[in-house]
Design a protein around this motif. Structure first.
Motif, mmCIF file in Angstrom:
data_model
loop_
_atom_site.group_PDB
_atom_site.id
_atom_site.type_symbol
_atom_site.label_atom_id
_atom_site.label_comp_id
_atom_site.label_asym_id
_atom_site.label_seq_id
_atom_site.Cartn_x
_atom_site.Cartn_y
_atom_site.Cartn_z
ATOM 1 N N UNK A 143 20.599 21.217 73.087
ATOM 2 C CA UNK A 143 21.215 22.300 72.321
ATOM 3 C C UNK A 143 20.207 23.402 72.022
ATOM 4 N N UNK A 144 18.935 23.018 71.860
ATOM 5 C CA UNK A 144 17.901 24.015 71.548
ATOM 6 C C UNK A 144 17.610 24.946 72.722
ATOM 7 N N UNK A 145 18.127 24.581 73.902
ATOM 8 C CA UNK A 145 17.875 25.396 75.077
ATOM 9 C C UNK A 145 16.635 24.996 75.840
ATOM 10 N N UNK A 146 16.035 23.855 75.499
ATOM 11 C CA UNK A 146 14.846 23.387 76.208
ATOM 12 C C UNK A 146 15.169 23.162 77.683
ATOM 13 N N UNK A 147 14.226 23.442 78.525
ATOM 14 C CA UNK A 147 14.406 23.259 79.960
ATOM 15 C C UNK A 147 14.399 21.770 80.273
ATOM 16 N N UNK A 148 15.421 21.295 80.963
ATOM 17 C CA UNK A 148 15.483 19.874 81.266
ATOM 18 C C UNK A 148 16.822 19.484 81.855
ATOM 19 N N UNK A 149 17.045 18.177 81.916
ATOM 20 C CA UNK A 149 18.264 17.631 82.522
ATOM 21 C C UNK A 149 18.914 16.656 81.551
ATOM 22 N N UNK A 150 20.162 16.930 81.170
ATOM 23 C CA UNK A 150 20.911 16.060 80.264
ATOM 24 C C UNK A 150 21.832 15.169 81.083
ATOM 25 N N UNK A 151 21.864 13.880 80.729
ATOM 26 C CA UNK A 151 22.748 12.926 81.393
ATOM 27 C C UNK A 151 23.535 12.169 80.327
ATOM 28 N N UNK A 152 24.862 12.129 80.463
ATOM 29 C CA UNK A 152 25.726 11.468 79.498
ATOM 30 C C UNK A 152 26.906 10.827 80.232
ATOM 31 N N UNK A 153 27.687 10.035 79.482
ATOM 32 C CA UNK A 153 28.860 9.343 80.055
ATOM 33 C C UNK A 153 28.483 8.514 81.270
ATOM 34 N N UNK A 154 27.299 7.893 81.225
ATOM 35 C CA UNK A 154 26.806 7.140 82.375
ATOM 36 C C UNK A 154 27.670 5.926 82.692
ATOM 37 N N UNK A 155 28.283 5.352 81.683
ATOM 38 C CA UNK A 155 29.112 4.164 81.902
ATOM 39 C C UNK A 155 30.250 4.449 82.875
ATOM 40 N N UNK A 156 30.705 5.699 82.900
ATOM 41 C CA UNK A 156 31.866 6.045 83.717
ATOM 42 C C UNK A 156 31.583 5.994 85.210
ATOM 43 N N UNK A 157 30.307 5.951 85.627
ATOM 44 C CA UNK A 157 30.017 5.907 87.068
ATOM 45 C C UNK A 157 29.993 4.480 87.605
ATOM 46 N N UNK A 158 29.991 3.478 86.719
ATOM 47 C CA UNK A 158 29.957 2.088 87.174
ATOM 48 C C UNK A 158 31.202 1.779 88.007
ATOM 49 N N UNK A 159 30.990 1.193 89.172
ATOM 50 C CA UNK A 159 32.088 0.815 90.041
ATOM 51 C C UNK A 159 32.629 1.935 90.904
ATOM 52 N N UNK A 160 32.087 3.140 90.774
ATOM 53 C CA UNK A 160 32.544 4.272 91.578
ATOM 54 C C UNK A 160 31.557 4.552 92.702
ATOM 55 N N UNK A 161 31.956 5.436 93.602
ATOM 56 C CA UNK A 161 31.080 5.791 94.716
ATOM 57 C C UNK A 161 29.812 6.483 94.238
ATOM 58 N N UNK A 162 29.852 7.078 93.052
ATOM 59 C CA UNK A 162 28.691 7.802 92.540
ATOM 60 C C UNK A 162 27.523 6.889 92.206
ATOM 61 N N UNK A 163 27.804 5.596 91.956
ATOM 62 C CA UNK A 163 26.754 4.695 91.489
ATOM 63 C C UNK A 163 25.632 4.567 92.514
#
Length: 422
Positions: A65-85
């Motif tokens: 939220x502060x605008x820091x340069x980086x990569x945010x990852x969330x909702x990781x549980x939703x990729x389990x069992x999908x092709x994205x895993x």
């Protein structure tokens, strides 16, 4: 007598929030403090590019939220069992697989739990949905295997699983004296899930509860949707949504207001092109002062704080008929008087979808609403009056059981861990 702790625990790795819990010497489950003394931690990671640090939970959100340069990852549980895993994501010069990223988050939870307990934790019961993947048994089994692999890689020697609706019912089940049919209503941040479960003192002693789950159904409606709908209905009009262009021939574009009301889309507005488009909109608007306020808000990167303020108003409406929304933007105040009637109207379509999904759950089990003995409510959105009142109306004769809305699954998993590993 001071309670003593065992080295078995329950782990609720959730899509939005996660918890760890343990049972004390008296058989009472407790959630462990995982971040700043709080028993829940958002299931979020942030890879900071400026300081090469990895942040978790609220700290991760604050960095983003502060605008820091980086990569945010969330909702990781939703990729389990999908092709994205099987995919990987690049963080600067390093590629991480999604199972590895899930492992990083679980490792942080384990370390914090062990710090809180002052002892190592090597045995865990993990929560899992009834279906990670709908109508695909092979993918569902793969999803559990992927989560188990991520958990074992962090040093847990003994890993078991329990269905989340069963976990939510376990604490309640200690109080029942006869068999009951319970509808577990789990309204989370992104989804709403419903499970019909048979509970009884005898069933509580069984290690395999899969046959007690008579039916399940879910819908992709949750708390973040409610925040967005409330924002679009009552806050975005103060910034120009629904107003006309100066020639009166068309409404202002909706897309920027939708983005500003949707947490993971807000950063799309923090670009030079987005600001140029908004300035052009302001020049054509009948109410340019409203668009100017929106531009100032975006220039100052206040979008996520705005959604946080909307969520605060939403929560206030759980206990009051009105909420005074006031959000400072430079020398102005973005203000709106929000009533419970406004909120109820904004959620009308979502409540209808929830009702339809509940009806489908009952249909799959082949029962009527009058046969439901207990409503077990978990998840923060069960406190929304428009939803709670409809649930009561749908099941007027059922016992209403309000759990620890963010911790009930973790508490139930701790009870299961004490039984399996104690």
């Amino acid at each position: 007598m001071t309670p003593t702790w065992t080295n078995a625990c329950g782990l609720d790795f959730g899509t939005s929030n996660s918890t760890f819990a343990r049972v004390d010497a008296h058989g009472v489950p407790h959630l462990l403090a995982l971040e700043d003394g709080k028993p829940t931690i958002p299931s979020v990671l942030f890879f900071g590019f400026e300081d090469d640090r990895l942040y978790f939970g609220r700290q991760a959100v604050a960095e983003y939220v502060s605008g820091a340069d980086g990569r945010l990852l969330r909702s990781l549980k939703s990729v389990l069992g999908t092709a994205l895993i099987g995919d990987s994501t690049r963080v600067k010069a390093t590629s991480y697989g999604f199972v590895e990223i899930i492992g990083l988050f679980i490792a942080a939870l384990k370390a914090r739990a062990e710090t809180e307990l002052g002892a190592p934790v090597d045995s865990v019961v993990c929560g899992r949905p009834v279906h990670f993947v709908d109508d695909d048994a092979q993918a569902d089994a793969a999803a559990q295997g992927q989560l188990e692999g991520a958990v074992r890689a962090q040093g847990f020697r003994h890993v078991e699983f329990q269905f989340e609706p069963i976990a939510a019912a376990l604490d309640y089940e200690r109080q029942v004296t006869s068999e009951k049919l319970a509808l577990i209503v789990d309204l989370g941040g992104g989804t709403s899930d419903f499970s019909l479960v048979r509970v009884s003192p005898e069933r509580a002693r069984s290690s395999d509860r899969s046959a007690d789950i008579l039916a399940t159904a879910g819908v992709h409606v949750g708390g973040t949707d409610f925040d967005r709908l409330l924002s679009m209905a009552r806050v975005m009009p103060e910034l120009g949504l629904g107003t006309l262009t100066r020639d009166g021939k068309r409404h202002l574009p909706v897309a920027p207001y939708y983005d500003l009301s949707t947490w993971h889309r807000i950063n799309r507005l923090y670009t030079a092109q987005a600001l140029r488009d908004l300035r052009g909109t302001g020049r054509e608007a009948q109410a340019p002062e409203r668009v100017s306020t929106m531009i100032a808000l975006i220039e100052d990167r206040l979008g996520h704080r705005l959604i946080g303020a909307v969520e605060t108003a939403k929560i206030a409406l759980s206990d009051a008929d009105r909420a005074d929304f006031a959000f400072p933007v430079r020398d102005q105040v973005l203000a709106a008087d929000i009533s419970i009637a406004d909120f109820t109207a904004a959620l009308a379509n979502s409540v209808e979808r929830i009702e339809t999904t509940i009806a489908e759950t009952l249909r799959r089990a082949g029962i009527g609403s009058a046969q439901v003995d207990s409503l077990i409510l978990t998840g923060g959105s069960t406190q929304v009056p428009a939803i709670a009142s409809r649930l009561v109306a749908l099941f007027p004769d059922a016992e209403l059981v309000r759990t620890d809305v963010l911790g009930s699954v973790g508490l139930g998993l701790a009870l299961d861990a004490a039984r399996k590993f104690g």
